[in-house]
Design an enzyme around this catalytic site. Sequence first.
Site, PDB file in Angstrom:
ATOM      1  CB  SER A  86      -3.240 -14.259   4.244  1.00 32.26           C
ATOM      2  OG  SER A  86      -3.859 -13.647   5.077  1.00 32.26           O
ATOM      3  CD  GLU A 135      -1.452 -12.427  -5.793  1.00 27.96           C
ATOM      4  OE1 GLU A 135      -1.930 -13.627  -5.314  1.00 27.96           O
ATOM      5  OE2 GLU A 135      -0.248 -12.050  -5.688  1.00 27.96           O
ATOM      6  CB  VAL A 141      -4.622 -10.089   5.799  1.00 28.83           C
ATOM      7  CG1 VAL A 141      -4.350  -8.533   5.860  1.00 28.83           C
ATOM      8  CG2 VAL A 141      -4.081 -10.746   6.998  1.00 28.83           C
ATOM      9  N   GLY A 142      -7.059 -10.027   3.681  1.00 32.70           N
ATOM     10  CA  GLY A 142      -7.917  -9.552   2.409  1.00 32.70           C
ATOM     11  C   GLY A 142      -9.174  -9.222   2.806  1.00 32.70           C
TER      12      GLY A 142
END
Length: 596
Positions: A277, A298, A280-281
Amino acid sequence: MAFWWPLLVLAVAYVICRFLLMLIPPNVPSIDVDASDVLDDGNQTQENSFIYIPPRGRTQQSDRKVQCYEPATMKYLGYFPALSPDEVKERVAQARKAQKMWAKSSFKQRRQFLRILLKYIIKNQALICEISSRDTGKTMVDASLGDIMTTCEKITWLLSEGEQWLKPEYRSCGRSMLHKRSKVEFHPLGVIGAIVSWNYPFHNVFNPMLAAIFSGNSIVIKVSEHASWSGCFFFQIIQSALAAVGAPENLVDVITGFAETGEALVSSVDKIIFVGSPAVGKMIMRNAAETLIPITLELGGKDPFIVCEDIDVEHVAQIAVRAALQSSGQNCAGAERFYVHRDIYSSFVSQVTKIVKSVTAGPPLAGKYDMGAICLQEQSEKLENLVNDALDKGAEIVARGSFGHIGEGAVDQFFPPTVIVNVNHTMRLMQEEAFGPIIPIMKFNTDEEAIKLANDSKYGLGCSVFSGSQRRAKEIASQIQCGSAAINDFATTYMCQSLPFGGMKDSGFGRFAGIEGLRACCLVKSVVEDRWWPFVKTKIPKPIQYPLAENGFEFQESLVEALYGLNIWDRLRALVNVLKMLTEQNSHASSRTRSD
């Protein structure tokens, strides 16, 4: 004619020999992977066949366990340890030692590793798909499409072209370095870390692993807490294949855990690949900044699916439903927004409605179902909230699929395929990533309006554009802000493993797959050497040797114009000045030498 005839014969003979060699199967050893613990008649399933009830109000991290269960039936599968930061660092240290040995391996050895994996995958497709299905709730067909085919395609691409793209690549030297030879070398980075999502449990483990190992790295993969059961079995396949080619132990490792496990991995490796997500990225980026390691992100997607009026409605409607329900509603690369030209809007909605009403959701291994359970806890509630928000703002549900026999107590793990019309961009459903089997359809009047709607999103992963005119479809796709585009099809870009995959905006950056993804696992090193060593070497011209001559800058100015001037006459004039100053400088130097 007499001269060309022997060459023609040799060429034909060469082609025939190559064809005959293709008929000879390569000598690829088989591997045996113990699957007793993951089969229905295995010991683990017999001992832990009760229905699992997820705990409320307490995190599993505090229990130091990753609990695993089937989302379709809630049957308990077992647990794996939630590794502590110190345990993660120790695993990475072991992988680093293994990588130093593997970096010296030959491409022949690496290709044999790939062939062994490919042979096992092809012979054990049903087993792999069943394990993927049990752990994520997807159907066997979706597991084959998303896990098996994509992985086999990546392996065959690496076998065919991988070495070619990792060999030194020679580049032009430019005008000032004609006496040099320049190249780019690709060296292993060291230990690659990958934190992967749950939606394609087999491919998400194999995809970063294949690129990392083939390029000479080691890799430590943190599998999702929602797909640890399958991920740990897939790890056994990799271990067996590595052992068969004599690779060092700990070259590949799979770790399990939660947030702190992932954070420890980011702080220990030489590069991180993250699939998940945007929220979190961003955390991954902040942690990676501490050690300044490269990252590939990604993240989420909200892919537009644009349908012009000059298409075969029945054909495209079938593709649209497949795109929306990709992987049992777990559509990482699926379409989530549908824009249809007003002239065919009604007929398209009618056709999609007809297809969706025939779709049945249920436990994928319990019968013939078109889609299975949703893997994430409370995801059904999130989807229902998105639908209710749309309904409150004027949208309308025109069709829903049906449920098969899903058993008592497991209803919340399923969400019916749903078609919604009268949607607009004020609705959360058209702005937030749904990750579910929902088909919101919005009409447009002009191509320009479709492009504007498609770009009105914080995401930019991919798109699909359908038109009877390929030129028109390409023109629309070229203006959509995203990382990949499928013309008159859906998700075909990912099946071409020579192509890079990734997005822009909140969908992340960097690329995996393709040449770019393979080289992203490497230290890219520029090298320049003498072309005709030792006969021609770099020699600093007299005017700019220390101490600098009075005409040093004049010489440099003329040299720049001689090399890069736009007019050939100006370049020749400047060259004459350069040669003149060199001659004068040499004469002065000779005079001083004689006087001394």
